[in-house]
Design an enzyme around this catalytic site. Structure first.
Site, PDB file in Angstrom:
ATOM      1  N   TYR A 109     -14.901  43.852  25.728  1.00 35.35           N
ATOM      2  CA  TYR A 109     -14.996  43.065  26.955  1.00 35.35           C
ATOM      3  C   TYR A 109     -14.570  43.903  28.158  1.00 35.35           C
ATOM      4  CZ  TYR A 109     -15.654  38.453  24.753  1.00 35.35           C
ATOM      5  OH  TYR A 109     -16.151  37.364  24.084  1.00 35.35           O
TER       6      TYR A 109
ATOM      7  N   GLU B  39     -15.018  24.734  21.166  1.00 36.29           N
ATOM      8  CA  GLU B  39     -15.162  25.920  20.334  1.00 36.29           C
ATOM      9  C   GLU B  39     -15.224  25.456  18.883  1.00 36.29           C
ATOM     10  OE1 GLU B  39     -12.973  29.513  21.390  1.00 36.29           O
ATOM     11  OE2 GLU B  39     -12.102  29.502  19.380  1.00 36.29           O
TER      12      GLU B  39
END
Length: 328
Positions: A208, A321
């Site tokens: 990331y 999630e």
């Protein structure tokens, strides 16, 4: 080779069987092969057995089932300071619950927890970590690099050191709403390595860009267990590339999450879809969204066992999630 791990090559073991059952904890703890049992929220029973863990997440459904891990063969168990463990048939369950009041904030607490867990696992024959769960309080509190999740990521990296030099296991990190600022970390390890699986629709978490913190998250998107008979799926949300998708749109986020889950199954050469033997957890940020999530999953994944839990996602814009298991 993982540091401290013997180079052993036993026969591949059948994946632990994960199930949700409405049963008394003492009953299931007496069953042969019980490796771990999880209760959820303040209403869960308490038990001193090291195989029992009361998870700091509330279930939206009542009565709440237990999550049960069972293996083929006898199980031994014990405690080591703050750490609890059980092992059997080449598998290891290990967990630690650490109070931030004692250790001083999310970074120091995560460093302490991971240092102890990694040292313990390195001493075991079952030293190949397949899957990790992390539950911490107020995960989105703070701005920029002071956000508690980013601090947790820094502490986790500090505590694990080079233990995962060959690659990270599958993992989940969710915020709980318990009154005590506790970090709970538990894992599943084996005496054989599994296979890491990434999602071609997503940037690998450890890659990331800087906007997600000084230390990127440390997990694989999924892990194929050593016997190639099960896929352990990390916390999966509406992330495409590295960006969150469909801000403030719950149903669109759920659609995108299912696309990511199906992509993971394809990447792991697993059959498409989920079935009645594929237990999942859905973490829902807002309690008012729980009925919509339940209806969506019952419609799109009929018959699939799902625990619907109140939990905050690691990014504040994400509303839901899903993680879980897919058996071959």
């Amino acid at each position: 080779m993982v540091q401290g791990c013997e180079n052993v090559r036993p026969a591949l073991h059948r994946a632990p069987q994960v199930s949700y059952r409405w049963v008394d904890p003492e009953t299931v703890l007496q069953e042969a092969g019980t490796l771990a049992v999880f209760g959820f929220g303040t209403g869960a029973a308490r038990d001193a057995d090291p195989r029992w863990l009361n998870v700091d997440l509330e279930d939206f459904d009542a009565p709440t089932p237990l999550e049960i891990w069972q293996v083929d063969g006898p199980v031994t168990h014990g405690r080591l300071g703050e750490l609890q463990w059980a092992s059997g048939d080449g598998w290891l369950f290990a967990a630690i619950t650490v109070d931030e009041h004692t250790h001083g904030g999310p970074r120091a607490t995560a460093a302490t927890a991971y240092d102890q867990l990694c040292a313990f696992v390195a001493s075991r024959r079952e030293c190949h970590v397949q899957r990790i769960w992390n539950y911490l309080a107020d995960i989105n509190q703070g701005e920029g690099d002071t956000e508690r999740y980013k601090q947790f990521c820094e502490g986790r990296a500090e505590g694990m050191g080079n233990f995962f030099a060959e690659g990270f296991p599958a993992a989940t990190a969710i915020g709980h709403h318990a009154s005590a600022p506790r970090l709970q970390v538990y894992l599943l390890a084996c005496d054989e390595p599994g296979g890491r699986v990434e999602n071609p629709r997503q940037v690998s978490a450890w890659r990331y860009p800087r906007q997600y913190g000084r230390t990127p998250p440390s997990f694989a998107r999924a892990m194929t267990l050593p016997g190639q008979d099960a896929l352990a799926i990390s916390g999966t949300a509406a992330v495409v590339g590295h960006a969150s998708a469909h801000q403030d749109d719950l149903l669109a986020q759920l659609d995108e999450t299912l696309v990511n889950l199906e992509t993971l199954l394809a990447s792991a050469n697993m059959p498409a879809g989920f079935d009645t033997q594929s237990p999942l957890k859905a973490y829902v940020r807002h309690p008012t969204d729980a009925p919509l999530v339940r209806d969506f999953l019952q419609s799109r994944l009929p018959g699939v066992p799902v625990l619907l839990l109140h939990g905050d996602i690691c990014r504040s814009e994400l509303l839901v999630e899903i993680d879980g298991w897919r058996y071959a």
